[in-house]
Structure formats: C-alpha cells, structure tokens
Scaffold this active site. Structure first.
Site, PDB file in Angstrom:
ATOM      1  CE1 TYR A 129     -20.361 -10.540  14.256  1.00 55.37           C
ATOM      2  CE2 TYR A 129     -19.839  -8.591  15.298  1.00 55.37           C
ATOM      3  CZ  TYR A 129     -20.049  -9.604  15.541  1.00 55.37           C
ATOM      4  OH  TYR A 129     -19.766 -10.440  16.697  1.00 55.37           O
ATOM      5  CD  GLU A 213      -5.534  -2.258  37.212  1.00 55.99           C
ATOM      6  OE1 GLU A 213      -5.719  -3.423  36.530  1.00 55.99           O
ATOM      7  OE2 GLU A 213      -5.181  -1.861  38.341  1.00 55.99           O
ATOM      8  CG  ASP A 265      -5.196  -4.414  40.956  1.00 60.68           C
ATOM      9  OD1 ASP A 265      -5.723  -3.991  41.883  1.00 60.68           O
ATOM     10  OD2 ASP A 265      -5.494  -5.114  40.097  1.00 60.68           O
TER      11      ASP A 265
END
Length: 381
Positions: A129, A213, A265
């Site tokens: 920025y 996760e 997963d």
C-alpha cells in the site's frame, strides 16, 4: 476397549515419546542473523547492480529456483540441497515484464534496508500500500519477497517483513508478548495469531494440540464445546497456512512438548496442507527447520475412512487428479508407506470426502467420538 482410558493412555505414551526425542533432538530454534550482516548482503546486491550499469553489463539476478522439487531432499522434513546442487533461475532486465520485476525487487531491497537501519518492521500488505502504483498487486509483492529471501538466504521474519496473520488459535493457552502483555486464547471464538510469533512466550497446561484445516471445522469444534471436553490447543490456518500459523505450531511444539494432531479433508488439497505443516513447503524449504513440524500425527480424515465410515463421496475434478499425482511423486510421500497407501486409496476411489461428512454422522461426532477414537485406537499416520 474403554475408549477414554485408551485415549488417555496413548496421549501419555505419545507425550513421553516427544519428551524423549526432544532430549536428543537437534536444536531447531531460530538463530537470528545480525542486522548488520543482512544489510551487508543487501549492499552487496546493490553494488553488483551499480557495477553492471557502469560496465554496461546486462542486469540480472541469479536466484535458487524455489519451484523445483529436484532442489529438495528429505530427512524428517524437506531440506534444500547445497547451493552447488540446486537449479537457479534468472531475473533479467530485458523485456518490459522482467524490467518491472527486477525494479520491484531492487525497490523492496532498498525499503528493507531502510527498515533494518531504523529498527522498523512491516507487513507485506503495508509494503504494497505504500507503493501501489509500482507494485500493482499483493501477489507481485509476495513473489518478490520470496526472491529476496533466496537472494539473501534469510527468512522474511529476520528481514522485518511479516505476513498479515489469518490463522486462529483457541484453547488452554496464554501467550505472553515481549511488552509483557498477555493474550488469553480461551476468548470466545479464539484469537487471531499475532504477527511477531517468535517474540511470544507460550504458557499452557494443555495435553495436546489439534490443528484443523478449515475455519468451518474450527468453529464447529468450538460450538461442540471441545475445550470443555479436552484440555487442548486448537489451531487453524484457514486453509493453506500462512507463515505465522506455521511458526506458532513449531513454537508450541518446541516449548510445550505435547502431541500434535491434525484433521483435514480426505482429498488431495487437505493432504497437501497436512504435509505443509508436517514436512514444510517447497517455496520455503530453505527455512523448513523453523517451519516444519514432523511430530504431527495425521488423525484424519483418512481416505481409508471413506469406505469404512460410509462417508459422502464427492467426484474428483481434474485439479484433484493433478494434485494427487503431484503428491504421489514427492520425496516425503515416497518415504512414508502409509501416505502412499492412502494416496492409492484416493486414486482407486477417484473421489474425496470432507470433514463435514464425519461431523454429520452423529451429533457432536468429531468432539465426542471421532477424535477420541482415532487416538485411542492409534489410527494415526
């Protein structure tokens, strides 16, 4: 089998194993490089640029190729090969695209030099920025910082450049800062992992650490009152973990010497995220000694659970197939027969399952049964 008794027994056994290994382990604490040493390295790069201009030589930077798996070997984590054995890539000041890339690298080197000289720090977001017109995007800044770390052989946190934290931590843990403030992680919903992780002092009586996760699973476990059932520390990187999350897991493991488990997963991306926590990532393999946590036990969801628990199957996408093939060929996978077996199961099924499918089997299933049973039965990878 009394599941609770076996759970407690296996936790004690794993804790003793960790403490025993810690007594004989190599010291993986961060060894800070003096600011003057880093500044001299930067001066060397800039002087090479000036000399090339004066002599009319092509402007170029030679850096290690941090996307080449052949540059890594494996012990209990990824290890970058010696300089003479790694492939390199060049950033050359010729085409318009590479000119901008080269200019951004030199520009950020000067900013980092100024920060080191003044004792300041910055997030990568703040660097972006300050010079949006030149830097164009956050991804360009992140890529340039990786190249700079390779050029200087120095991790970003020693350059005073930090990532914006996105990971969360909750549980029986108090973090003491270098300003003597304290962060109580029992706050509802957990707390954002601080940026300057290596300045923290953790205080905890937790029995184990559980990494999940996804943020959705993190919140589900909190809703299921997991912190009332177990004295643990719960962490999520909200998907692929940022450096601060990985540094915190490493810090807690080193300091507390308690077992670490992970739930992800049962798919190629979840497996890869588990491997990043455990073995390190390719792009940061040079600093895996500070980021990787080989002590992590993959608790689930294992691909072998899909058929056993009759979990909801989701067909593979092409991206899943490509990711699984990539995982299957990596050095840390080939060294672990259990990982090879689980990858083989995913290939055979050609489908995947999410953590949510385990949660849906029964009310509070993750907290009240799945986690406890996996540890009690020692079904860990």
């Amino acid at each position: 089998m009394d599941i609770r008794e076996e759970f407690e027994r296996n936790l004690r056994t794993l804790t003793e194993e960790i403490k025993q290994k810690a007594n004989n382990a190599e010291d993986y604490e961060d060894k800070p490089v003096k600011k003057k040493t880093i500044m001299k390295k930067i001066e060397g790069v800039i002087l090479d640029v000036v000399e090339s201009v004066q002599k009319g030589k092509p402007l170029r930077l030679d850096v290690k190729n941090f996307r080449d798996w052949d540059n890594c070997t494996y012990a209990d984590r990824l290890i970058l090969k010696p300089d003479k054995e790694v492939t390199t890539c060049k950033v050359v000041f010729d085409s318009e695209r590479s000119q901008r890339k080269y200019t951004i690298i030199v520009h950020l080197l000067s900013k980092i030099y100024q920060m080191l000289n003044q004792g300041l720090t910055s997030t990568r977001r703040e660097l972006y920025y300050k010079d949006v017109e030149l830097l164009q995007s956050q991804d360009i800044v992140d890529e340039a910082i990786k190249i700079i770390c390779c050029l200087l052989n120095t991790p970003p946190w020693q350059l005073g450049v930090f990532g914006t934290s996105k990971g969360l931590v909750a549980g029986h843990l108090v973090l003491q800062t270098n300003t003597k403030d304290t962060i109580d992680c029992l706050s509802p919903g957990g707390v954002l992992i601080p940026q300057d992780v290596l300045s923290l002092k953790p205080v905890s009586k937790a029995k184990f650490i559980l990494i999940v996760e996804k943020d959705a699973t993190f919140q589900t476990l909190l809703d299921e009152k997991i912190l009332d059932r177990y004295k643990l520390i719960l962490i999520t990187g909200k998907g692929f973990p940022d450096l601060n999350t990985r540094l915190l897991v490493r810090l807690l493991t080193n300091t507390l010497k308690i077992p670490v488990f992970m739930i992800a997963d049962a798919d190629p991306h979840g497996m890869e995220i588990m491997c990043v926590y455990r073995y390190g990532s390719l792009t940061m393999s040079e600093h895996a000694q500070m980021l990787a946590v080989p002590e992590i036990h993959w608790l689930g969801v294992h691909p072998s659970d899909i058929e056993i628990l009759h979990l909801t199957k989701i067909p593979f996408t092409r991206a899943d197939e490509d990711k699984l093939n990539s995982l299957a060929s990596r050095v840390y996978t080939l060294a672990n027969t259990k990982l090879v077996k689980e990858i083989g199961i995913l290939k055979k099924l050609n489908s995947k399952a999410e953590i949510e499918s385990v949660s849906s089997l029964a009310k509070n299933n993750l907290t009240n049964f799945y986690i406890e049973f996996k540890i009690a039965a020692n079904q860990l990878i």
